[in-house]
Design a protein around this motif. Structure first.
Motif, PDB file in Angstrom:
ATOM      1  N   GLY A   1     -14.461   1.897  11.032  1.00 39.71           N
ATOM      2  CA  GLY A   1     -14.590   0.950   9.923  1.00 39.71           C
ATOM      3  C   GLY A   1     -13.568   1.277   8.841  1.00 39.71           C
ATOM      4  O   GLY A   1     -12.893   0.386   8.306  1.00 39.71           O
ATOM      5  N   LEU A   2     -13.429   2.569   8.547  1.00 39.79           N
ATOM      6  CA  LEU A   2     -12.429   3.006   7.579  1.00 39.79           C
ATOM      7  C   LEU A   2     -11.019   2.723   8.089  1.00 39.79           C
ATOM      8  O   LEU A   2     -10.154   2.267   7.331  1.00 39.79           O
ATOM      9  N   ALA A   3     -10.786   2.972   9.392  1.00 39.00           N
ATOM     10  CA  ALA A   3      -9.459   2.730   9.971  1.00 39.00           C
ATOM     11  C   ALA A   3      -9.088   1.254   9.880  1.00 39.00           C
ATOM     12  O   ALA A   3      -7.951   0.899   9.541  1.00 39.00           O
ATOM     13  N   ALA A   4     -10.041   0.368  10.192  1.00 37.05           N
ATOM     14  CA  ALA A   4      -9.777  -1.074  10.139  1.00 37.05           C
ATOM     15  C   ALA A   4      -9.494  -1.512   8.701  1.00 37.05           C
ATOM     16  O   ALA A   4      -8.610  -2.348   8.446  1.00 37.05           O
ATOM     17  N   GLU A   5     -10.243  -0.933   7.769  1.00 40.26           N
ATOM     18  CA  GLU A   5     -10.029  -1.232   6.352  1.00 40.26           C
ATOM     19  C   GLU A   5      -8.611  -0.836   5.932  1.00 40.26           C
ATOM     20  O   GLU A   5      -7.899  -1.592   5.266  1.00 40.26           O
ATOM     21  N   ARG A   6      -8.189   0.361   6.350  1.00 35.39           N
ATOM     22  CA  ARG A   6      -6.851   0.853   6.025  1.00 35.39           C
ATOM     23  C   ARG A   6      -5.774   0.036   6.742  1.00 35.39           C
ATOM     24  O   ARG A   6      -4.712  -0.242   6.189  1.00 35.39           O
ATOM     25  N   ALA A   7      -6.054  -0.346   8.008  1.00 34.62           N
ATOM     26  CA  ALA A   7      -5.075  -1.135   8.773  1.00 34.62           C
ATOM     27  C   ALA A   7      -4.827  -2.492   8.115  1.00 34.62           C
ATOM     28  O   ALA A   7      -3.707  -2.998   8.103  1.00 34.62           O
ATOM     29  N   ALA A   8      -5.897  -3.079   7.575  1.00 33.02           N
ATOM     30  CA  ALA A   8      -5.748  -4.368   6.880  1.00 33.02           C
ATOM     31  C   ALA A   8      -4.963  -4.206   5.586  1.00 33.02           C
ATOM     32  O   ALA A   8      -4.187  -5.078   5.190  1.00 33.02           O
ATOM     33  N   ARG A   9      -5.149  -3.065   4.935  1.00 31.05           N
ATOM     34  CA  ARG A   9      -4.538  -2.845   3.628  1.00 31.05           C
ATOM     35  C   ARG A   9      -3.156  -2.208   3.719  1.00 31.05           C
ATOM     36  O   ARG A   9      -2.234  -2.594   3.005  1.00 31.05           O
ATOM     37  N   LEU A  10      -3.007  -1.230   4.645  1.00 28.54           N
ATOM     38  CA  LEU A  10      -1.780  -0.433   4.694  1.00 28.54           C
ATOM     39  C   LEU A  10      -0.892  -0.705   5.905  1.00 28.54           C
ATOM     40  O   LEU A  10       0.272  -0.308   5.913  1.00 28.54           O
ATOM     41  N   GLY A  11      -1.442  -1.347   6.912  1.00 28.59           N
ATOM     42  CA  GLY A  11      -0.665  -1.607   8.125  1.00 28.59           C
ATOM     43  C   GLY A  11       0.529  -2.496   7.844  1.00 28.59           C
ATOM     44  O   GLY A  11       0.440  -3.453   7.070  1.00 28.59           O
ATOM     45  N   SER A  12       1.651  -2.184   8.490  1.00 27.07           N
ATOM     46  CA  SER A  12       2.853  -3.003   8.316  1.00 27.07           C
ATOM     47  C   SER A  12       2.741  -4.271   9.155  1.00 27.07           C
ATOM     48  O   SER A  12       1.844  -4.406  10.005  1.00 27.07           O
TER      49      SER A  12
ATOM     50  N   PHE B   1      -6.649  -1.471  22.101  1.00 23.62           N
ATOM     51  CA  PHE B   1      -6.784  -2.297  20.891  1.00 23.62           C
ATOM     52  C   PHE B   1      -7.341  -1.462  19.734  1.00 23.62           C
ATOM     53  O   PHE B   1      -6.814  -1.477  18.617  1.00 23.62           O
ATOM     54  N   HIS B   2      -8.415  -0.715  20.026  1.00 21.45           N
ATOM     55  CA  HIS B   2      -9.026   0.111  18.992  1.00 21.45           C
ATOM     56  C   HIS B   2      -8.080   1.220  18.532  1.00 21.45           C
ATOM     57  O   HIS B   2      -8.019   1.535  17.334  1.00 21.45           O
ATOM     58  N   MET B   3      -7.334   1.801  19.465  1.00 25.45           N
ATOM     59  CA  MET B   3      -6.397   2.863  19.087  1.00 25.45           C
ATOM     60  C   MET B   3      -5.255   2.293  18.252  1.00 25.45           C
ATOM     61  O   MET B   3      -4.755   2.957  17.335  1.00 25.45           O
ATOM     62  N   ALA B   4      -4.832   1.070  18.524  1.00 26.48           N
ATOM     63  CA  ALA B   4      -3.763   0.441  17.734  1.00 26.48           C
ATOM     64  C   ALA B   4      -4.211   0.270  16.286  1.00 26.48           C
ATOM     65  O   ALA B   4      -3.405   0.399  15.355  1.00 26.48           O
ATOM     66  N   ILE B   5      -5.490  -0.012  16.090  1.00 24.39           N
ATOM     67  CA  ILE B   5      -6.023  -0.139  14.733  1.00 24.39           C
ATOM     68  C   ILE B   5      -5.988   1.213  14.029  1.00 24.39           C
ATOM     69  O   ILE B   5      -5.591   1.320  12.858  1.00 24.39           O
ATOM     70  N   VAL B   6      -6.385   2.262  14.750  1.00 23.24           N
ATOM     71  CA  VAL B   6      -6.349   3.613  14.170  1.00 23.24           C
ATOM     72  C   VAL B   6      -4.908   3.997  13.831  1.00 23.24           C
ATOM     73  O   VAL B   6      -4.637   4.567  12.766  1.00 23.24           O
ATOM     74  N   GLU B   7      -3.979   3.681  14.723  1.00 27.29           N
ATOM     75  CA  GLU B   7      -2.560   3.975  14.465  1.00 27.29           C
ATOM     76  C   GLU B   7      -2.066   3.235  13.220  1.00 27.29           C
ATOM     77  O   GLU B   7      -1.290   3.768  12.429  1.00 27.29           O
ATOM     78  N   ALA B   8      -2.535   2.001  13.040  1.00 26.50           N
ATOM     79  CA  ALA B   8      -2.113   1.190  11.890  1.00 26.50           C
ATOM     80  C   ALA B   8      -2.723   1.672  10.587  1.00 26.50           C
ATOM     81  O   ALA B   8      -2.314   1.234   9.505  1.00 26.50           O
ATOM     82  N   SER B   9      -3.683   2.599  10.664  1.00 23.25           N
ATOM     83  CA  SER B   9      -4.287   3.156   9.453  1.00 23.25           C
ATOM     84  C   SER B   9      -3.369   4.186   8.814  1.00 23.25           C
ATOM     85  O   SER B   9      -3.541   4.553   7.653  1.00 23.25           O
ATOM     86  N   HIS B  10      -2.405   4.697   9.600  1.00 23.94           N
ATOM     87  CA  HIS B  10      -1.410   5.658   9.117  1.00 23.94           C
ATOM     88  C   HIS B  10      -2.044   6.916   8.504  1.00 23.94           C
ATOM     89  O   HIS B  10      -1.703   7.329   7.402  1.00 23.94           O
ATOM     90  N   ASN B  11      -2.980   7.483   9.271  1.00 30.73           N
ATOM     91  CA  ASN B  11      -3.573   8.773   8.904  1.00 30.73           C
ATOM     92  C   ASN B  11      -3.546   9.630  10.158  1.00 30.73           C
ATOM     93  O   ASN B  11      -4.258   9.340  11.124  1.00 30.73           O
ATOM     94  N   VAL B  12      -2.712  10.677  10.166  1.00 28.08           N
ATOM     95  CA  VAL B  12      -2.494  11.435  11.407  1.00 28.08           C
ATOM     96  C   VAL B  12      -3.741  12.200  11.842  1.00 28.08           C
ATOM     97  O   VAL B  12      -3.967  12.398  13.042  1.00 28.08           O
TER      98      VAL B  12
END
Length: 256
Positions: free
Chosen positions: A109-120, A153-164
């Motif tokens: 949920g946090l990753a998706a939130e970050r992906a929406a906000r921080l993902g390029s 798909f789920h991993m792509a969202i985590v990657e888009a969160s940009h938190n290693v």
């Protein structure tokens, strides 16, 4: 005065740092084969001895592994996240399954939130491309392909969160899921109504992220994993009911 002479960095150290960053950011993945020594030399514009020196350094630190006649590969660095005894313990206790789903609900949920906000925009293109592949697999009624794409798909969202840290933790969690430690992902895709519901849920996640709606993206993830939890509970109840039914059937057979 607190000044020190500037030390010129070795070329091999520069190569090491670049490969380290690619592993850290999840661009080079565990088990992935590196280009040949000659190819790396040409791509990086450095000598082959510098490449050999860099690879030797990374191998000595267990970030890369060499395989005879096969080449150099990214080491299975995920193995350090959970010990083998703990993984076996997870697989033998049902409560671990539901704790796993709850953990994913919170973290994704946090990753998706970050992906929406921080993902390029490019991050979002990757997520969208994978969702289109999921739609295509759905139309072909291929549960194995749908399950594999679901994880990607789920991993792509985590990657888009940009938190290693989140990236490597979730990659380790998904590796256990792929290995069937918690449940067989393909089971979720065998029932037609479930498959359709899952696709709709992934569409909602996809649309919220691309609309850059952090709250909506998080809610869509929570709704999706809540559905997964319900399906798992129903599956466990069905198994328990079947066990009881078999006992009754055996008793009736013995009475003949």
């Amino acid at each position: 005065m607190p000044f020190q002479k500037i030390q010129t960095e070795r070329v091999a150290d520069t190569v090491v740092r670049q490969i380290e960053q690619l592993i850290l950011r999840g661009i080079l993945r565990p088990g992935e084969r590196l280009p040949s020594e000659r190819d790396l030399s040409e791509r990086l514009g450095v000598s082959r001895p510098s490449i050999r020196e860099a690879i030797a350094d990374l191998v000595s630190r267990d970030l890369l592994a060499t395989r005879a006649s096969s080449g150099v590969f990214v080491a299975d660095v995920l193995g350090s996240a959970f010990s083998e005894p703990l993984i076996k313990l997870f697989s033998s206790h049902e409560e671990a399954l539901f704790d796993y789903i709850a953990f994913r609900r919170d973290l994704e949920g946090l990753a998706a939130e970050r992906a929406a906000r921080l993902g390029s925009d490019t991050d979002h293109k990757v997520i969208s491309t994978l969702f289109r592949k999921m739609e295509n697999a759905h139309s072909k009624r291929n549960p194995a392909e749908e399950a594999a794409l679901d994880a990607e798909f789920h991993m792509a969202i985590v990657e888009a969160s940009h938190n290693v840290f989140m990236l490597h933790m979730m990659r380790s969690m998904f590796e256990m899921l792929r290995a069937g430690v918690f449940y067989n992902r393909q089971v979720m895709f065998k029932v037609r109504t479930t498959r359709s519901a899952l696709l709709d849920q992934h569409r909602a996640i996809h649309d919220a992220i691309l609309a850059r709606n952090p709250a909506g993206a998080r809610q869509a993830i929570e709704d999706h994993l809540g559905f997964v939890e319900t399906c798992m509970l129903e599956d466990r109840k069905s198994e328990a009911n079947e066990h009881i039914a078999l006992l009754r059937y055996k008793k009736e057979q013995d009475r003949k």
